[in-house]
Design a protein around this motif. Structure first.
Motif, short mmCIF file in Angstrom:
data_model
loop_
_atom_site.label_atom_id
_atom_site.label_comp_id
_atom_site.label_asym_id
_atom_site.label_seq_id
_atom_site.Cartn_x
_atom_site.Cartn_y
_atom_site.Cartn_z
N TYR A 1 0.84 -1.19 0.00
CA TYR A 1 0.00 0.00 0.00
C TYR A 1 0.88 1.26 0.00
O TYR A 1 0.64 2.18 -0.77
N GLN A 5 1.10 4.07 -2.86
CA GLN A 5 0.77 5.45 -2.49
C GLN A 5 1.91 6.39 -2.88
O GLN A 5 1.67 7.47 -3.41
N SER A 139 -3.12 -0.22 -8.01
CA SER A 139 -2.92 1.18 -7.64
C SER A 139 -4.22 1.98 -7.68
O SER A 139 -4.35 2.99 -6.97
N TRP A 141 -7.00 1.09 -6.47
CA TRP A 141 -7.63 0.97 -5.15
C TRP A 141 -7.02 1.98 -4.18
O TRP A 141 -7.73 2.62 -3.40
N VAL A 142 -5.73 2.13 -4.24
CA VAL A 142 -5.05 3.10 -3.38
C VAL A 142 -5.45 4.52 -3.79
O VAL A 142 -5.69 5.39 -2.95
N THR A 145 -8.68 5.60 -2.30
CA THR A 145 -8.60 5.99 -0.89
C THR A 145 -7.96 7.38 -0.75
O THR A 145 -8.25 8.09 0.21
#
Length: 177
Positions: A1, A5, A139, A141-142, A145
């Motif tokens: 993660y 990020q 990426s 998904w990150v 967020t």
């Protein structure tokens, strides 16, 4: 993660950095326009309307620099067209281009146009990489967020895109039609 990020953050910063490069080159062009107008104004006095028009579209472009990219594109397209009209006029009037200052300013503007094109290519390449990361798994998904959104490309105006898609007409001496 954390790795993803950091990659997304680096890509986002690369886009911002490349856009700042475009802004620097556009500002340089904006700064050259009044000098060009002043130099030409001294060579010919009877074309005040042409000068006022160029300075007006230049001011629109300067104002647009702090706005979203779509407004920058429109303002720059107007400035580019104004400069094209001016240089076409200058070609028809040799007394204008005979002045050394004008020739030097024209050369600087041409160099600046090349720098703007290079800056746009760099920016659009960074946008492509960033947007690809926003689309790719995992990426994306990150990115969700982090609430990241796709960056816009710096494109051509509709008129320039249409002319770029057409084959240019080239007149060569002695060529048959």
């Amino acid at each position: 993660y954390i790795y993803l990020q950091n990659r997304l953050a680096a890509a986002k910063n690369a886009v911002s950095n490349a856009y700042a490069g475009i802004q620097i080159q556009l500002k340089r062009r904006h700064d050259l326009v009044p000098a060009l107008v002043d130099a030409v104004r001294s060579a010919i006095k009877h074309e005040e309307n042409l000068f006022d028009q160029i300075l007006a579209v230049r001011q629109e472009a300067v104002t647009a620099l702090d706005q979203e990219i779509e407004k920058v594109e429109l303002a720059e397209a107007s400035l580019t067209q104004g400069l094209r009209d001016f240089f076409a006029y200058a070609e028809d009037h040799p007394e204008i281009t005979a002045t050394q200052n004008i020739s030097e300013l024209q050369k600087q503007l041409e160099e600046t146009e090349d720098q703007i094109a290079a800056s746009r290519r760099l920016y659009n390449g960074n946008v492509e990489r960033f947007n690809t990361q926003l689309d790719a798994i995992p990426s994306n998904w990150v990115a969700q967020t982090m609430r990241l959104e796709k960056a816009p490309f710096f494109g051509l105006s509709a008129k320039d895109a249409k002319s770029a898609a057409q084959m240019p007409k080239i007149d060569l001496p002695g060529a048959q039609s």
